[in-house]
Design an enzyme around this catalytic site. Structure first.
Site, PDB file in Angstrom:
ATOM      1  N   HIS A  62      35.037  40.961  41.125  1.00 62.00           N
ATOM      2  CA  HIS A  62      34.852  39.540  41.395  1.00 62.00           C
ATOM      3  C   HIS A  62      35.079  39.291  42.889  1.00 62.00           C
ATOM      4  O   HIS A  62      35.763  40.061  43.567  1.00 62.00           O
ATOM      5  CB  HIS A  62      35.837  38.699  40.583  1.00 62.00           C
ATOM      6  N   TYR A 116      33.347  40.241  48.584  1.00 66.10           N
ATOM      7  CA  TYR A 116      33.821  41.117  47.511  1.00 66.10           C
ATOM      8  C   TYR A 116      34.504  42.348  48.108  1.00 66.10           C
ATOM      9  O   TYR A 116      34.050  42.890  49.122  1.00 66.10           O
ATOM     10  CB  TYR A 116      32.650  41.598  46.654  1.00 66.10           C
ATOM     11  N   LYS A 157      39.905  31.941  43.935  1.00 68.31           N
ATOM     12  CA  LYS A 157      39.449  32.606  45.145  1.00 68.31           C
ATOM     13  C   LYS A 157      40.099  31.933  46.353  1.00 68.31           C
ATOM     14  O   LYS A 157      40.435  30.749  46.313  1.00 68.31           O
ATOM     15  CB  LYS A 157      37.925  32.557  45.263  1.00 68.31           C
TER      16      LYS A 157
END
Length: 287
Positions: free
Chosen positions: A232, A224, A263
């Site tokens: 997020h 993070y 991601k």
């Protein structure tokens, strides 16, 4: 000094002050795994203890900010300790009795004030019922009203509020655990997989990132840019020890999973010299 209690490889922090310091000062997240005393039958919100990743516990130990300890409560108490424990039990019972008496006094005072406020309304209602029955004013009901106001109040003991202690006044008997050598309580020492994970964890932590366990997204860590309560995760870190095989199907699956949850997958490979090589993967698909 922060005390981290270890048991069969799990690192637990029982102190609320220590858990807060770990997060605010050291940027370590951990996971709350304890049930709340007021809501023990739910798992939406959990409480202490705070379970740390092995890498988080080792980092604190390396920084000299924490020690790893294990409880020795299974050993029989000495004679002096038994007497001390008995005196603490008696003191706790005395506190419960004093709390009960205080609650009974306050509840009785509140009841008397309520009856005093409602006295006129009660009297009017009883006078109306006597009139409906054709009885003369006054009589036995007047004495009943006075008795209602003067009667003592008894608080049922099952209704008293009890404070549940969430911490011991004494830490109990503990002994220090050496995190540099393997043991039943700390089997991670000198484990190749742990060493690789720790080097990756330390490198990312040194760069200012927050990290948490990444198993829910198929990785070793979630990375993070700030506190996970506000951000997020940007990366899914996969630790790849040098020379370890990395099947193509696993690589494709990781890249596609990372893209589906928005991601970037980081392949992290620590070298024997201590440096870590990072390779980012994103699934582009057909354009």
């Amino acid at each position: 000094m922060i005390q981290i209690h270890v048991l069969q490889g799990a690192a637990l922090v029982w102190s609320a002050e220590d858990a807060r310091e770990i997060r605010e000062r050291f940027r370590l997240v951990g996971t709350l795994v304890g049930a709340l005393a007021r809501k023990p039958r739910q798992n939406t919100r959990l409480g202490l203890p705070l379970q740390l990743l092995p890498e988080e516990a080792r980092l604190l130990a390396e920084l000299g900010e924490a020690i790893l300890v294990r409880s020795t409560e299974t050993q029989p108490l000495a004679e002096g300790e038994e007497l001390n424990q008995a005196s603490e039990v008696e003191a706790y019972k005395q506190e419960l009795e004093e709390s009960y008496q205080e609650q009974q006094r306050l509840a009785g005072a509140e009841r008397g004030a309520l009856l005093a406020r409602l006295a006129d309304h009660i009297a009017e209602g009883r006078a109306r019922r006597r009139q409906e029955r054709g009885e003369a004013p006054g009589g036995a009901d007047a004495g009943e009203d006075l008795g209602l106001l003067d009667s003592p109040f008894i608080l049922p003991r099952g209704s008293m509020m009890v404070q549940l202690p969430t911490a011991r006044c004494h830490s109990g008997r503990i002994e220090r655990v050496d995190w540099t050598s393997p043991s039943p309580d700390w089997p991670h020492a000198n484990c190749p997989a742990h060493e690789a994970r720790y080097h990756v964890f330390r490198e990312l932590w040194d760069r200012g990132y927050y990290l948490s366990g990444g198993s829910k997204f198929g990785g070793d860590f979630l990375v993070y840019p700030g506190d996970p309560l506000r951000f997020h995760a940007h990366y899914i870190a996969l630790c790849c020890p040098p020379g370890a095989p990395l099947p193509l199907c696993a690589l494709v699956a990781a890249a596609r999973l990372g893209t589906s949850v928005k991601k970037t997958v980081l392949l992290c490979s620590p070298s024997p010299s201590g440096t870590v090589a990072f390779t980012s993967l994103q699934w582009s698909g057909l354009q």
